[in-house]
Design an enzyme around this catalytic site. Structure first.
Site, PDB file in Angstrom:
ATOM      1  N   THR A 155     -54.585  11.104  -1.469  1.00 44.33           N
ATOM      2  CA  THR A 155     -56.021  11.222  -1.778  1.00 44.33           C
ATOM      3  C   THR A 155     -56.658   9.880  -1.454  1.00 44.33           C
ATOM      4  OG1 THR A 155     -55.678  10.499  -4.027  1.00 44.33           O
ATOM      5  CG2 THR A 155     -55.648  12.854  -3.649  1.00 44.33           C
ATOM      6  N   LYS A 183     -76.545  10.536 -16.930  1.00 43.21           N
ATOM      7  CA  LYS A 183     -76.798  10.802 -18.352  1.00 43.21           C
ATOM      8  C   LYS A 183     -78.147  10.241 -18.732  1.00 43.21           C
ATOM      9  CE  LYS A 183     -71.897  10.511 -18.899  1.00 43.21           C
ATOM     10  NZ  LYS A 183     -71.415   9.697 -17.781  1.00 43.21           N
ATOM     11  N   TRP A 214     -77.407  15.728 -19.506  1.00 40.00           N
ATOM     12  CA  TRP A 214     -76.829  15.477 -18.193  1.00 40.00           C
ATOM     13  C   TRP A 214     -77.717  16.058 -17.096  1.00 40.00           C
ATOM     14  CZ3 TRP A 214     -70.810  16.410 -18.325  1.00 40.00           C
ATOM     15  CH2 TRP A 214     -70.238  15.466 -19.186  1.00 40.00           C
ATOM     16  N   GLU A 220     -55.131  17.853  -4.341  1.00 38.04           N
ATOM     17  CA  GLU A 220     -54.148  18.242  -5.364  1.00 38.04           C
ATOM     18  C   GLU A 220     -54.022  19.757  -5.507  1.00 38.04           C
ATOM     19  OE1 GLU A 220     -56.419  15.968  -5.528  1.00 38.04           O
ATOM     20  OE2 GLU A 220     -55.805  14.211  -6.695  1.00 38.04           O
TER      21      GLU A 220
HETATM   22  P1  ADP Z   1     -60.989  12.732  -1.649  1.00 42.20           P
HETATM   23  O1  ADP Z   1     -62.469  13.008  -1.542  1.00 42.20           O
HETATM   24  O2  ADP Z   1     -60.636  11.740  -2.691  1.00 42.20           O
HETATM   25  O3  ADP Z   1     -60.311  12.599  -0.336  1.00 42.20           O
HETATM   26  P2  ADP Z   1     -60.426  15.474  -1.884  1.00 42.20           P
HETATM   27  O4  ADP Z   1     -60.671  15.673  -0.456  1.00 42.20           O
HETATM   28  O5  ADP Z   1     -59.245  16.064  -2.490  1.00 42.20           O
HETATM   29  O6  ADP Z   1     -60.317  13.992  -2.249  1.00 42.20           O
HETATM   30  O7  ADP Z   1     -61.759  15.856  -2.640  1.00 42.20           O
HETATM   31  C1  ADP Z   1     -61.809  16.724  -3.723  1.00 42.20           C
HETATM   32  C2  ADP Z   1     -63.161  16.646  -4.372  1.00 42.20           C
HETATM   33  O8  ADP Z   1     -64.203  16.981  -3.465  1.00 42.20           O
HETATM   34  C3  ADP Z   1     -63.338  17.627  -5.494  1.00 42.20           C
HETATM   35  O9  ADP Z   1     -62.749  17.165  -6.678  1.00 42.20           O
HETATM   36  C4  ADP Z   1     -64.854  17.720  -5.589  1.00 42.20           C
HETATM   37  O10 ADP Z   1     -65.405  16.631  -6.314  1.00 42.20           O
HETATM   38  C5  ADP Z   1     -65.284  17.579  -4.157  1.00 42.20           C
HETATM   39  N1  ADP Z   1     -65.562  18.896  -3.589  1.00 42.20           N
HETATM   40  C6  ADP Z   1     -64.776  19.649  -2.819  1.00 42.20           C
HETATM   41  N2  ADP Z   1     -65.396  20.784  -2.454  1.00 42.20           N
HETATM   42  C7  ADP Z   1     -66.617  20.771  -3.040  1.00 42.20           C
HETATM   43  C8  ADP Z   1     -67.732  21.660  -3.056  1.00 42.20           C
HETATM   44  N3  ADP Z   1     -67.744  22.800  -2.384  1.00 42.20           N
HETATM   45  N4  ADP Z   1     -68.800  21.311  -3.794  1.00 42.20           N
HETATM   46  C9  ADP Z   1     -68.831  20.157  -4.492  1.00 42.20           C
HETATM   47  N5  ADP Z   1     -67.820  19.267  -4.487  1.00 42.20           N
HETATM   48  C10 ADP Z   1     -66.723  19.572  -3.775  1.00 42.20           C
END
Ligand code: ADP
Length: 544
Positions: free
Chosen positions: A184, A436, A441, A328
């Site tokens: 990640t 906040k 929120w 994950e």
């Molecule tokens: P990183 O951004 O750290 O590389 P990931 O690619 O695993 O990690 O990103 C996952 C995160 O992306 C989710 O926890 C969420 O916050 C965001 N995310 C993924 N898909 C969506 C979506 N359709 N709408 C809003 N947020 C999203």
């Protein structure tokens, strides 16, 4: 008493064997370099994956060895997916857009023994090699003619493959064996590794191919724009292989013009990507006054897909499947497909539903909880921390990083969401981005979704800024479209009446560009740092 059924482990090698036998004539098209289109079939891919498997063994790769890649979406990267996992080793797809130190960290932490890289990353490889001592061989993904000049003793991919026959039988082993490793991005702290198993990958592939998920079939032509280094293009190469779809791998040229050209030339029906990628394509289509003629569906996720983007695609006759997931969770967890009862909804209600992040199919279970871990109602109103569990959800990180991450057997996503009685999720924010204000929120995504619908806006971000009276208030940051003279007051007028009064940003700031992460998402962390000296106008600071 056990059933009398055959014990056949769910292995990634079974996917490519199936595609060879039952879809052997279906094409895989790849653009490994701007001036090169490569065509072959699933049968050829299987043939070369077995040659590559033998080449890996000859290089000393053994079960559980880690093999890194720094590569775009190409047929060679696809062969590595099948060959590395197929022999029982672990493919570690590294995001080449990360900072050099993070790439070094990942290669070393994963203990990659061999690293395969695309030619544009040759200079990067030269820089990191001295600090990645565990890597025995650096292999350039090209033929002899294109080998780069380098001070390193590089190996040539095509030579390694050509030196082997395909006389190789995939080994059978426990389906819980690790198959792949993805880190990640780690916006804070070091990246953490998610170690996927053959079983989890196959179950995820079944899951996303279902009609209520991404509905991938042998009648599709699939072009994943999502990089193969970003959670396996969300699993699409495996899904295309499972169902025998034609696969188009676009390489590094992901601008609107190049994508459109490939869509048309290869009759693409299905594609995938984060919202930022589609800004480029939509702008190209708009200025050139053209529309894709075969494209039917696009899955958009990674960050929230603005409703205005769903509308734009709909106007072109293209359906957006909004999806949510994370590294994950392999990554796909929810996909927005309406149920039968939703089809008779009035157009505006259906549109509202389709802007949500969708619902889980079998294999993913969700709940939302409050700060004490108590489950909140599934009423589409209450929002809390989103928790997920299922056979393709991580139970922890590679080498135990981060310690025990599960809470009562659930993985805390770090997202804040609502969940309705049908399972539809709406992500309101990442928990660290929630604003906040006066004990309530405000959803930054909720405000951004409306701001982006203004025709003068190219991109929008909302962040919370400390406020003397309300703790935090929303600040809207806008990138104007080229040639647009949108003002602060025009922007605020546009928002007024479209959202709760107290959600209205207190101010608007215009910038030339917004910072993005290595996976193409808005980096609010960087944006907050960039705007750390921002001060509210006097009226707002007074609590007006
Ligand atoms: P990183 O951004 O750290 O590389 P990931 O690619 O695993 O990690 O990103 C996952 C995160 O992306 C989710 O926890 C969420 O916050 C965001 N995310 C993924 N898909 C969506 C979506 N359709 N709408 C809003 N947020 C999203």
């Amino acid at each position: 008493m056990n059933g009398n059924m055959m014990q056949m482990p769910l292995l990634i090698s079974a996917l490519i064997r199936h595609a060879d036998r039952y879809h052997g004539d279906v094409e895989i098209v790849s653009r490994p370099a701007a001036d090169e289109i490569h065509r072959y079939t699933w049968r050829d891919a299987h043939h070369r994956s077995r040659q590559l498997a033998k080449a890996l063994l000859a290089l000393g790769v053994r079960p559980s060895s880690r093999v890194g890649t720094l590569a775009w979406n190409t047929h060679r990267h696809l062969e590595l997916y099948f060959a590395v996992s197929g022999i029982g080793a672990v493919i570690n797809t590294v995001n080449p857009r990360l900072f050099q130190e993070q790439i070094e960290y990942i290669v070393n932490h994963a203990e990659d023994e061999i690293v395969f890289f695309d030619l544009p990353f040759a200079p990067l490889v030269e820089k990191i090699a001295p600090r990645c001592r565990g890597v025995r061989a650096w292999v350039a993904l090209c033929d002899r003619e294109r080998m780069p000049d380098s001070g390193l003793p590089l190996s040539c991919y095509e030579e390694l493959v050509a030196a082997q026959t395909d006389n190789y039988t995939w080994p059978q082993f426990d389906e819980n064996t690790a198959a792949s490793l993805c880190y990640t991005s780690g916006t804070t702290g070091n990246p953490k590794g998610v170690l996927f198993a053959h079983r989890s990958t196959l179950l995820h592939t079944f899951g996303i191919s279902l009609a209520d998920s991404l509905a991938v079939s042998s009648r599709d032509v699939v072009l994943p724009v999502t990089p193969m280094f970003h959670v396996f293009s969300w699993g699409l190469p495996y899904a295309a292989c499972m169902v025998g779809a034609k696969l188009v791998l676009p390489g590094a040229q992901l601008d609107g013009a190049n994508l459109y050209q490939l869509f048309e030339a290869e009759a693409v029906t299905f594609t995938s990507g984060v919202p930022t990628v589609w800004l480029g394509l939509l702008q190209f289509l708009e200025t050139q006054k053209v529309a894709p003629s075969t494209l039917k569906r696009v899955v958009i996720g990674g960050s929230a897909c603005p409703p205005a983007m769903i509308d734009k695609f709909a106007a072109l006759g293209i359906e957006v499947i909004h999806a949510w997931g994370m590294t994950e969770t392999s990554p796909v967890s929810t996909t927005n497909q309406p149920k039968a009862k939703h089809l008779s909804l009035p157009a505006d209600k259906l549109r509202q539903l389709r802007t949500k992040q969708g619902r889980p199919g079998f294999g993913v279970d969700l709940k939302i909880v409050d700060s004490e871990g108590r489950e909140l109602p599934r009423d589409g109103v209450a929002f809390g921390d989103l928790m997920v569990r299922g056979p393709w959800v991580a139970a922890g990180y590679f080498k135990g990083d981060g310690g025990d991450v599960l809470r009562d057997g659930w993985f805390p996503t770090g997202d804040v969401a609502t969940l309705d009685a049908d399972g539809f999720v709406q992500i309101t924010d990442r928990s660290k981005d929630v604003i906040k204000s006066g004990g309530e929120w405000i959803s930054s995504i909720g405000v951004e979704n409306i701001a982006i619908a203004h025709p003068g806006v190219a991109e929008a971000a909302v962040i919370g800024v400390a406020h003397p009276k309300w703790d935090e208030r929303p600040l809207l940051v806008i990138v104007r479209k080229e040639g647009e003279a949108l003002s602060r007051d025009q922007m605020l007028d546009f928002l007024r009446g479209k959202l709760a009064k107290w959600w209205l940003p207190d101010d608007v700031v215009f910038v030339d560009s917004l910072p993005h992460t290595a996976t193409g998402k808005l980096s609010k962390l960087t944006l907050r740092q960039q705007l750390k000296d921002y001060r509210w106008p006097a009226a707002s600071a007074a609590g007006g």
